[in-house]
Design a protein around this motif. Structure first.
Motif, short mmCIF file in Angstrom:
data_model
loop_
_atom_site.label_atom_id
_atom_site.label_comp_id
_atom_site.label_asym_id
_atom_site.label_seq_id
_atom_site.Cartn_x
_atom_site.Cartn_y
_atom_site.Cartn_z
N HIS A 250 26.24 37.62 42.08
CA HIS A 250 25.73 38.91 42.54
C HIS A 250 24.81 39.46 41.45
CE1 HIS A 250 25.53 42.71 44.67
NE2 HIS A 250 25.63 43.30 43.48
N ARG A 251 23.70 40.05 41.87
CA ARG A 251 22.80 40.67 40.90
C ARG A 251 23.01 42.18 40.96
NH1 ARG A 251 16.66 41.18 40.76
NH2 ARG A 251 16.34 41.68 38.57
N PHE A 252 23.64 42.72 39.91
CA PHE A 252 23.89 44.17 39.88
C PHE A 252 22.56 44.91 39.67
CE2 PHE A 252 27.87 42.16 38.50
CZ PHE A 252 28.75 42.73 39.39
N ARG A 253 22.43 46.05 40.34
CA ARG A 253 21.17 46.78 40.28
C ARG A 253 21.32 48.18 39.69
NH1 ARG A 253 17.74 43.66 43.27
NH2 ARG A 253 18.87 42.16 44.54
N LYS A 254 22.49 48.76 39.81
CA LYS A 254 22.65 50.15 39.36
C LYS A 254 23.32 50.21 37.98
CE LYS A 254 22.12 52.20 43.74
NZ LYS A 254 22.80 52.80 44.86
N ASP A 255 23.31 51.41 37.39
CA ASP A 255 23.90 51.57 36.05
C ASP A 255 25.43 51.59 36.11
OD1 ASP A 255 21.32 51.74 35.33
OD2 ASP A 255 21.37 53.82 34.64
N GLU A 256 25.97 52.07 37.22
CA GLU A 256 27.44 52.09 37.38
C GLU A 256 27.81 51.21 38.55
OE1 GLU A 256 28.93 56.07 37.62
OE2 GLU A 256 28.01 56.62 35.70
N PHE A 257 28.75 50.32 38.33
CA PHE A 257 29.12 49.38 39.39
C PHE A 257 30.50 48.81 39.13
CE2 PHE A 257 26.78 47.14 36.04
CZ PHE A 257 27.69 46.16 35.69
N SER A 258 31.03 48.15 40.13
CA SER A 258 32.24 47.36 39.94
C SER A 258 32.23 46.22 40.95
CB SER A 258 33.51 48.21 40.10
OG SER A 258 33.67 48.59 41.43
N ALA A 259 32.90 45.15 40.60
CA ALA A 259 33.03 44.00 41.51
C ALA A 259 34.45 43.48 41.38
CB ALA A 259 32.04 42.91 41.14
N VAL A 260 35.07 43.23 42.50
CA VAL A 260 36.46 42.77 42.48
C VAL A 260 36.63 41.63 43.48
CG1 VAL A 260 37.21 44.53 44.15
CG2 VAL A 260 38.88 43.61 42.56
N VAL A 261 37.46 40.67 43.13
CA VAL A 261 37.71 39.54 44.03
C VAL A 261 39.17 39.60 44.48
CG1 VAL A 261 37.81 37.03 44.27
CG2 VAL A 261 35.95 38.09 42.97
N TRP A 262 39.36 39.82 45.78
CA TRP A 262 40.68 39.79 46.41
C TRP A 262 40.70 38.63 47.39
CZ3 TRP A 262 44.39 42.86 44.54
CH2 TRP A 262 44.03 44.07 43.93
N LYS A 263 41.64 37.78 47.30
CA LYS A 263 41.77 36.64 48.21
C LYS A 263 40.45 35.88 48.36
CE LYS A 263 45.54 38.73 50.77
NZ LYS A 263 45.93 39.49 51.95
N ASP A 264 39.82 35.61 47.23
CA ASP A 264 38.56 34.85 47.18
C ASP A 264 37.37 35.55 47.84
OD1 ASP A 264 39.40 32.78 45.58
OD2 ASP A 264 40.22 31.64 47.27
N ILE A 265 37.51 36.84 48.12
CA ILE A 265 36.37 37.58 48.70
C ILE A 265 35.88 38.61 47.69
CG2 ILE A 265 35.62 39.13 50.56
CD1 ILE A 265 37.78 37.69 52.30
N LEU A 266 34.57 38.55 47.41
CA LEU A 266 33.97 39.46 46.43
C LEU A 266 33.60 40.79 47.10
CD1 LEU A 266 32.64 39.93 43.59
CD2 LEU A 266 30.56 38.96 44.57
N GLU A 267 34.05 41.88 46.49
CA GLU A 267 33.70 43.21 46.99
C GLU A 267 32.96 43.93 45.88
OE1 GLU A 267 37.32 45.15 48.17
OE2 GLU A 267 37.88 43.51 49.51
N VAL A 268 31.73 44.35 46.15
CA VAL A 268 30.92 45.01 45.12
C VAL A 268 30.70 46.46 45.49
CG1 VAL A 268 28.67 45.00 43.95
CG2 VAL A 268 29.76 42.83 44.57
N THR A 269 30.83 47.34 44.50
CA THR A 269 30.52 48.76 44.69
C THR A 269 29.47 49.16 43.67
OG1 THR A 269 32.85 49.05 45.24
CG2 THR A 269 31.57 51.05 44.89
N GLU A 270 28.35 49.70 44.15
CA GLU A 270 27.31 50.17 43.23
C GLU A 270 26.85 51.55 43.64
OE1 GLU A 270 24.45 47.32 41.35
OE2 GLU A 270 24.85 46.22 43.16
#
Lengths: 69, 196
Positions: free
Chosen positions: B176-196
């Motif tokens: 994943h290419r993060f774009r914002k200054d504040e972000f998070s990424a978490v992997v639950w059950k092999d699925i990536l969830e990104v919040t920016e």
């Protein structure tokens, strides 16, 4: 700053960071990776630290608290 | 306009619950016979479902920016050393100080960028089980083991912060290419969830 003081402040920082996550970490994780390491460093400060070390620790905690605001 | 409607709705609900509280048992019986409680029960069930969606536990991977400027990380233990190895390239530090926890005491090492991977690999077990602190000039990493890491970036450049997060994600098998200054990424059950 002594290593144990620096480490104790850092583990406090890690605890704060865990309150900012979008999920709830498990209690065993918090205990094993933050609280026990913090307790171990505090024990070292209590055993062989000076008053200056204690003050450095309090100042370090306050600095971490300020970052939260 | 809709805000006022919401406010009014909440006042009505509070007033109604107060009226219910003041009713006698007999009055409540009459009330229960005159209304259909199915909808209220359904609303209760919806609340429980929302509660069940709460993320509780320890994810396979997590990276998120922190209030003071840095990254909070949860890495798979078998990727910890590989991830930390990449940091000198991002933080361009001249001398690196490592403190590795062994038998409850911090053991100090000073090294250059080129010697850094060797020291990490030699002490992998202590790093992933006990703990490590690393100073890259002003920036600092701390871990109490288990892949739980805090990276405090003293002069955080948003670009560098995003690059480190992206690199760690890639090492752990996600992209994943993060774009914002504040972000998070978490992997639950092999699925990536990104919040920016």
């Amino acid at each position: 700053m002594k290593n144990e003081v620096k480490a104790a402040i850092a583990f406090f920082r890690v605890m704060i960071e865990h309150t900012q996550k979008g999920y709830e970490p498990s209690p065993p994780h918090i205990l094993k990776r933050m609280i026990r390491p913090l307790c171990s460093e505090l024990a070292k400060i209590e055993q062989r630290g000076t008053k200056n070390d204690a003050w450095d620790f309090v100042e370090g905690l306050s600095a971490e608290c300020r970052r939260l605001r | 306009m809709s805000r006022r409607k919401e406010d009014l709705g909440s006042v009505m609900a509070l007033a109604f619950s107060e009226i219910l509280r003041r009713m006698s048992v007999e009055e409540k019986k009459i009330f229960a016979q005159t209304v259909d409680l199915t909808e209220l029960e359904e609303l209760k069930i919806a609340d429980v479902a929302a509660d069940e969606k709460r993320r509780v536990g320890d994810p396979k991977f997590y990276v998120g920016t922190t209030p003071g400027g840095g990254l909070s990380l949860e890495l798979p233990v078998d990727k910890v050393v590989e991830c930390i190895e990449t940091l000198p390239a991002f933080l361009s530090s001249t001398q690196i100080k490592l403190l590795i926890l062994g038998n409850g005491e911090w053991i100090e090492f000073f090294c250059s960028e080129s010697d850094f991977p060797d020291i990490l690999r030699k002490h992998t077990q202590s790093i992933i089980e006990a703990g490590v602190m690393i100073d890259f000039d002003a920036s600092n990493l701390v871990s109490g083991g288990g892949g739980c890491i805090s990276l405090d970036l003293k002069k955080p450049s948003p670009e560098v912060t995003r690059e480190i997060a992206g690199k760690f994600l890639e090492i752990c098998g996600f992209k994943h290419r993060f774009r914002k200054d504040e972000f998070s990424a978490v992997v639950w059950k092999d699925i990536l969830e990104v919040t920016e």
